[in-house]
Design a protein around this motif. Structure first.
Motif, PDB file in Angstrom:
ATOM      1  N   VAL A 197       0.863  -1.317   0.071  1.00  0.00           N
ATOM      2  CA  VAL A 197      -0.052  -0.098   0.000  1.00  0.00           C
ATOM      3  C   VAL A 197       0.886   1.194  -0.041  1.00  0.00           C
ATOM      4  O   VAL A 197       1.779   1.470   0.797  1.00  0.00           O
ATOM      5  CB  VAL A 197      -0.815   0.027   1.390  1.00  0.00           C
ATOM      6  CG1 VAL A 197      -1.666   1.242   1.413  1.00  0.00           C
ATOM      7  CG2 VAL A 197      -1.652  -1.244   1.367  1.00  0.00           C
ATOM      8  N   ASN A 198       0.543   2.090  -0.810  1.00  0.00           N
ATOM      9  CA  ASN A 198       1.356   3.360  -1.106  1.00  0.00           C
ATOM     10  C   ASN A 198       1.376   4.369   0.185  1.00  0.00           C
ATOM     11  O   ASN A 198       0.307   4.165   0.950  1.00  0.00           O
ATOM     12  CB  ASN A 198       1.452   3.967  -2.265  1.00  0.00           C
ATOM     13  CG  ASN A 198       0.093   4.758  -2.768  1.00  0.00           C
ATOM     14  OD1 ASN A 198      -0.568   5.081  -1.621  1.00  0.00           O
ATOM     15  ND2 ASN A 198      -0.458   4.298  -3.681  1.00  0.00           N
ATOM     16  N   ARG A 201      -2.280   6.350   0.355  1.00  0.00           N
ATOM     17  CA  ARG A 201      -3.128   5.559   0.808  1.00  0.00           C
ATOM     18  C   ARG A 201      -3.045   5.129   2.450  1.00  0.00           C
ATOM     19  O   ARG A 201      -4.205   5.133   3.190  1.00  0.00           O
ATOM     20  CB  ARG A 201      -3.249   4.366  -0.031  1.00  0.00           C
ATOM     21  CG  ARG A 201      -4.793   3.732  -0.301  1.00  0.00           C
ATOM     22  CD  ARG A 201      -4.434   2.594  -1.044  1.00  0.00           C
ATOM     23  NE  ARG A 201      -5.473   1.583  -0.977  1.00  0.00           N
ATOM     24  CZ  ARG A 201      -6.787   1.861  -1.663  1.00  0.00           C
ATOM     25  NH1 ARG A 201      -7.048   2.553  -2.247  1.00  0.00           N
ATOM     26  NH2 ARG A 201      -7.621   0.656  -1.345  1.00  0.00           N
ATOM     27  N   GLN A 414       6.113  -4.537  -4.780  1.00  0.00           N
ATOM     28  CA  GLN A 414       5.374  -5.341  -5.503  1.00  0.00           C
ATOM     29  C   GLN A 414       5.474  -6.924  -5.174  1.00  0.00           C
ATOM     30  O   GLN A 414       4.605  -7.598  -4.946  1.00  0.00           O
ATOM     31  CB  GLN A 414       5.683  -4.931  -7.044  1.00  0.00           C
ATOM     32  CG  GLN A 414       5.160  -5.534  -8.044  1.00  0.00           C
ATOM     33  CD  GLN A 414       3.448  -5.537  -8.241  1.00  0.00           C
ATOM     34  OE1 GLN A 414       3.223  -4.492  -7.702  1.00  0.00           O
ATOM     35  NE2 GLN A 414       2.712  -6.473  -8.798  1.00  0.00           N
ATOM     36  N   GLU A 443      -7.725  -4.702  -0.381  1.00  0.00           N
ATOM     37  CA  GLU A 443      -6.755  -3.937  -0.822  1.00  0.00           C
ATOM     38  C   GLU A 443      -5.409  -4.558  -1.430  1.00  0.00           C
ATOM     39  O   GLU A 443      -4.779  -3.942  -2.364  1.00  0.00           O
ATOM     40  CB  GLU A 443      -6.217  -3.239   0.589  1.00  0.00           C
ATOM     41  CG  GLU A 443      -5.498  -1.997   0.388  1.00  0.00           C
ATOM     42  CD  GLU A 443      -5.457  -1.174   1.511  1.00  0.00           C
ATOM     43  OE1 GLU A 443      -5.397  -1.632   2.784  1.00  0.00           O
ATOM     44  OE2 GLU A 443      -5.582   0.157   1.745  1.00  0.00           O
ATOM     45  N   ARG A 446      -6.292  -5.444  -4.928  1.00  0.00           N
ATOM     46  CA  ARG A 446      -6.534  -4.135  -5.883  1.00  0.00           C
ATOM     47  C   ARG A 446      -5.240  -3.690  -6.021  1.00  0.00           C
ATOM     48  O   ARG A 446      -5.101  -3.183  -7.354  1.00  0.00           O
ATOM     49  CB  ARG A 446      -7.468  -3.496  -5.309  1.00  0.00           C
ATOM     50  CG  ARG A 446      -8.948  -4.013  -5.047  1.00  0.00           C
ATOM     51  CD  ARG A 446      -9.976  -2.859  -4.358  1.00  0.00           C
ATOM     52  NE  ARG A 446     -10.120  -1.790  -5.528  1.00  0.00           N
ATOM     53  CZ  ARG A 446     -10.923  -0.691  -5.110  1.00  0.00           C
ATOM     54  NH1 ARG A 446     -11.324  -0.586  -3.869  1.00  0.00           N
ATOM     55  NH2 ARG A 446     -10.875   0.229  -5.790  1.00  0.00           N
ATOM     56  N   GLN A 447      -4.317  -3.411  -4.921  1.00  0.00           N
ATOM     57  CA  GLN A 447      -3.114  -2.949  -5.261  1.00  0.00           C
ATOM     58  C   GLN A 447      -2.169  -3.738  -6.343  1.00  0.00           C
ATOM     59  O   GLN A 447      -1.615  -3.172  -6.986  1.00  0.00           O
ATOM     60  CB  GLN A 447      -2.369  -2.930  -3.883  1.00  0.00           C
ATOM     61  CG  GLN A 447      -1.161  -1.826  -3.753  1.00  0.00           C
ATOM     62  CD  GLN A 447      -1.698  -0.588  -3.556  1.00  0.00           C
ATOM     63  OE1 GLN A 447      -2.970  -0.240  -2.904  1.00  0.00           O
ATOM     64  NE2 GLN A 447      -0.868   0.255  -4.011  1.00  0.00           N
ATOM     65  N   HIS A 448      -2.246  -5.079  -6.066  1.00  0.00           N
ATOM     66  CA  HIS A 448      -0.992  -5.578  -6.973  1.00  0.00           C
ATOM     67  C   HIS A 448      -1.649  -6.372  -8.119  1.00  0.00           C
ATOM     68  O   HIS A 448      -0.941  -6.924  -9.144  1.00  0.00           O
ATOM     69  CB  HIS A 448      -0.415  -6.594  -6.083  1.00  0.00           C
ATOM     70  CG  HIS A 448       0.194  -6.061  -4.903  1.00  0.00           C
ATOM     71  ND1 HIS A 448       1.463  -5.240  -5.184  1.00  0.00           N
ATOM     72  CD2 HIS A 448       0.193  -6.111  -3.648  1.00  0.00           C
ATOM     73  CE1 HIS A 448       1.956  -4.737  -4.199  1.00  0.00           C
ATOM     74  NE2 HIS A 448       1.182  -5.191  -3.077  1.00  0.00           N
TER      75      HIS A 448
END
Ligand SMILES: Nc1ncnc2c1ncn2[C@@H]1O[C@H](COP(=O)(O)OP(=O)(O)OP(=O)(O)O)[C@@H](O)[C@H]1O
Length: 672
Positions: A197-198, A201, A414, A443, A446-448
């Motif tokens: 998660v960045n 966010r 990643q 999350e 969706r992120q990766h």
């Protein structure tokens, strides 16, 4: 600005969920002080809304026949120099006084929040700069700052609002920093970071919802202070300008005739005091009710990431044993000469030193050792979760063949987000208490994996089923507090399975659970491992658990691996006296209940005071001269077992425990 309130305990996952938060605020109204403050607050706010609607006409009606009159039944507080009724003017001024104070408070909170959370977003150097600026600003008296900003922003209500807002911002910035730093240390933030998660966010979804409550409470208290400051600026002629008027302005007008008509100055003064006290009292009552204390802590510096560019630790380089090197293509994780360093009062402290090991695909490796031996820090270093000022160095740190010491943080995120999972000790803190379980799991996908919200939630349901959470469709919509401890831990494992993990690091995953649930969680980890050939690094105090679950055991002492031995041979083939003492300390069915249970005498080494020789020597029954002078290297035998001991495998005298304990007791009794 009033003294800031910080939580006595960090917001725990047991209590901060939205519904119960609301309940706690309402519960404050059940106390006499809280109820009085609540009633007063509602009264003040209603007055601010309604007074200008009903009484503006009376307040502005000029009557030159009755100028500067004292109190009478017609004019309860008297009249001003145009014969306007001061009572109604004080009532009508409530809106402007309260409105501008609230606006100024909002500016203070927003600017403070931006400054306070900036270190989380902007990286180490810029974050330090922001923190330094905040520290300097906090040291200035608030009123001085307000006057300074008032001159900069210009005379008038806009200038005054900005001045008071900016003058209050440093206090809120410090509060936000403290709160955000506390949240940033929580396991669910670490889990989100592993999930890739960045930062933005992370801040919006995980940090802000958890610091909102204390911020709102402090803002309520701060509004009282802002009201006072605003009245002060208007009184000095720097705030609201005629023909508009607020309480400060009315106070100034009334002051000129205070000896003749004291009520003209007293009425706005009383209004300021009552409204200010109302905000303060309400904020204080809520703070007391929800457990916030009145001192602001030291600001923990927070900056992102570890720094891998510094030189490696100057401790013995043991290297990966030969058989691990040969099997490197099959290694999920390869660690060589890893060290973790922190700054200490007397120079750098290195709680993890020269740690080398590899974990192969599908292998379960246990890490045991007493508290403080460096187990968790080793895991955190591997997961790239050591924060500044901590420093990680290694000759090699490879995960699935990727060098974690090179490349960008984004690339690591990643890789770790999809192929690596971490299960933390306390399932209470592993999830963000303010977000539904399903969203937290989703999350990751969706992120990766670029899934849509729907797809990610469907995957979350599927993964919860995989970790045997019943009624998974319903459970994804629940908050963490609605899960039992064991179920939460299973959901945490499910979160790790949202990607396609090649390695699960479980740091004391069962310590916080009762025995039956412990067993279920361990069985689950084992079945995942068997089904998907996932490697497992299991950290535990509990030698029995590790022996049961793992293929191999790494024994850590004073930040180093002192033995690497097959789990099945832990009881029979361990050669290091420390490993043997750990095994002996585990009671079994044959233990003689008439004798005291074996313990390891003495205390573990303080990482800040590492001895020159073998760190275990002061507690070791086999220690000799050489042990005190030289730290033994970790040496592998032909079978690949590794041990760091000058007397590895030598027989231990039967009475060593009694002697060592007697030595301890005598030592403890001696004056130092
Ligand atoms: N942020 C830090 N700054 C300085 N020292 C630290 C920090 N974190 C941990 N340490 C120290 O490093 C040592 C090893 O800590 P670590 O948490 O890895 O031990 P552990 O073996 O996992 O213990 P436990 O089983 O109690 O979790 C401890 O002495 C600890 O005090």
């Amino acid at each position: 600005m009033a003294e800031m309130m910080t939580p006595t305990a960090q917001p725990s996952s047991a209590d901060p969920r939205p519904r119960r938060r609301r309940g706690r605020w309402l519960a404050v109204l059940h106390t006499p002080v809280g109820a009085s403050a609540g009633v007063l607050l509602v009264g003040v706010l209603l007055l601010a809304i309604l007074a200008p609607l009903f009484w503006t006409h009376q307040a502005n009606a000029v009557d030159t026949n009755h100028v500067l009159e004292g109190t009478s039944s017609a004019h309860w507080v008297g009249t001003d120099n145009l014969g306007r009724d001061l009572f109604f003017r004080v009532l009508v001024a409530t809106r402007l006084s309260i409105g501008l104070a609230l606006l100024a408070t909002a500016i203070a909170v927003v600017v403070g929040l931006i400054l306070g959370t900036a270190p989380l977003l902007v990286g180490r150097r810029a974050g330090r700069l922001v923190t330094a600026v905040v520290n300097i600003a906090v040291a200035f008296p608030g009123l001085l700052l307000a006057l300074f900003f008032a001159v900069i922003f210009g005379i008038g209500r806009t200038g005054a609002v900005l001045a008071i807002g900016f003058a209050g911002a440093p206090t809120f910035a410090r509060l936000s920093q403290t709160l955000a730093a506390g949240i940033a240390e929580r396991d669910f933030v670490a889990a989100a970071r592993i999930a890739g998660v960045n930062r933005v966010r992370l801040l919006l979804r995980h940090v802000l919802p958890n610091i909102g409550e204390p911020l709102v409470v402090n803002a309520t208290i701060g509004a009282g202070g802002a009201l006072l400051s605003f009245a002060g600026l208007s009184f000095l002629g720097l705030g609201v300008q005629a023909p508009s008027y607020d309480w400060g302005r009315l106070l100034q007008d009334g002051l000129s005739g205070i000896y003749l008509h004291p009520a003209a100055a007293l009425a706005p003064g009383v209004a300021i005091v009552v409204a200010g006290l109302t905000f303060n009292l309400f904020g204080e009552s809520v703070a007391k009710g929800i457990g916030l204390t009145g001192t602001i802590g030291r600001i923990p510096l927070l900056s992102a990431g570890t720094d891998a560019e510094q030189p490696a630790a100057a401790t013995p380089d043991e290297g990966i044993p030969a058989q691990d090197r040969e099997e490197a293509p099959n290694a999920v994780l390869a660690v060589e000469n890893l060290s973790v360093t922190f700054p200490g009062a007397d120079g750098p402290v290195r709680p993890v030193r020269a740690v080398s090991f590899a974990v192969r695909r599908g292998e379960a490796v246990g890490v045991v050792g007493e508290s403080g031996s460096g187990k968790s820090l080793t895991a955190l270093a591997v997961a790239r979760l050591i924060e500044e000022p901590g420093h990680v160095a290694a000759d090699r740190l490879e995960f699935l063949g990727t060098d974690l010491l090179a490349g960008t943080a984004r690339a690591h995120r990643q890789l770790l987000g999809t192929s690596f999972a971490m299960v933390f000790q306390d399932p209470m803190t592993s999830f963000n208490p303010t977000r539904r379980i399903g969203h937290q799991l989703a999350e990751v996908a969706r992120q990766h994996q670029g899934m849509t919200r729907q797809q990610a939630l469907a995957r979350a349901v599927d993964r919860l089923r995989a970790v045997r959470v019943p009624a998974a469709e319903r459970r994804v919509r629940q908050y963490p507090h609605e899960f039992s401890g064991g179920m939460r831990q299973r959901a945490m494992i499910g979160m790790g399975l949202m990607g396609d993990p090649a390695l699960i690091i479980a740091d004391e995953p069962t310590t916080a659970l009762d025995v039956t649930v412990q067993r279920q969680v361990l069985e689950l980890l084992q079945s995942i491992r068997a089904a998907d050939n996932v490697a497992l690094l299991l950290i535990s105090h509990d030698v029995a658990v590790v022996r049961q679950v793992c293929d191999r055991v790494l024994v850590m002492y004073a930040g180093r691996i002192v033995e690497d031995v097959p789990a099945a041979e832990l009881s029979t083939a361990a050669r290091h006296p420390y490993t043997r003492a750990l095994v002996a300390a585990v009671p079994d069915m044959h233990v003689d209940l008439n004798r005291p249970l074996p313990v390891i005498p003495g205390r573990p080494v303080d990482p800040a005071h590492q001895p020159v020789g073998c760190p275990y020597a002061p507690r070791c029954p086999l220690a000799g001269e050489r042990c005190i002078r030289e730290d033994p290297a970790l040496v592998a035998d032909e079978a690949g077992r590794r041990v760091a001991c000058w007397h590895a495998g030598e027989p231990i005298p039967d009475d060593w425990q009694e002697k060592a304990m007697a030595r301890d007791i005598i030592g403890a009794g001696e004056p130092s």
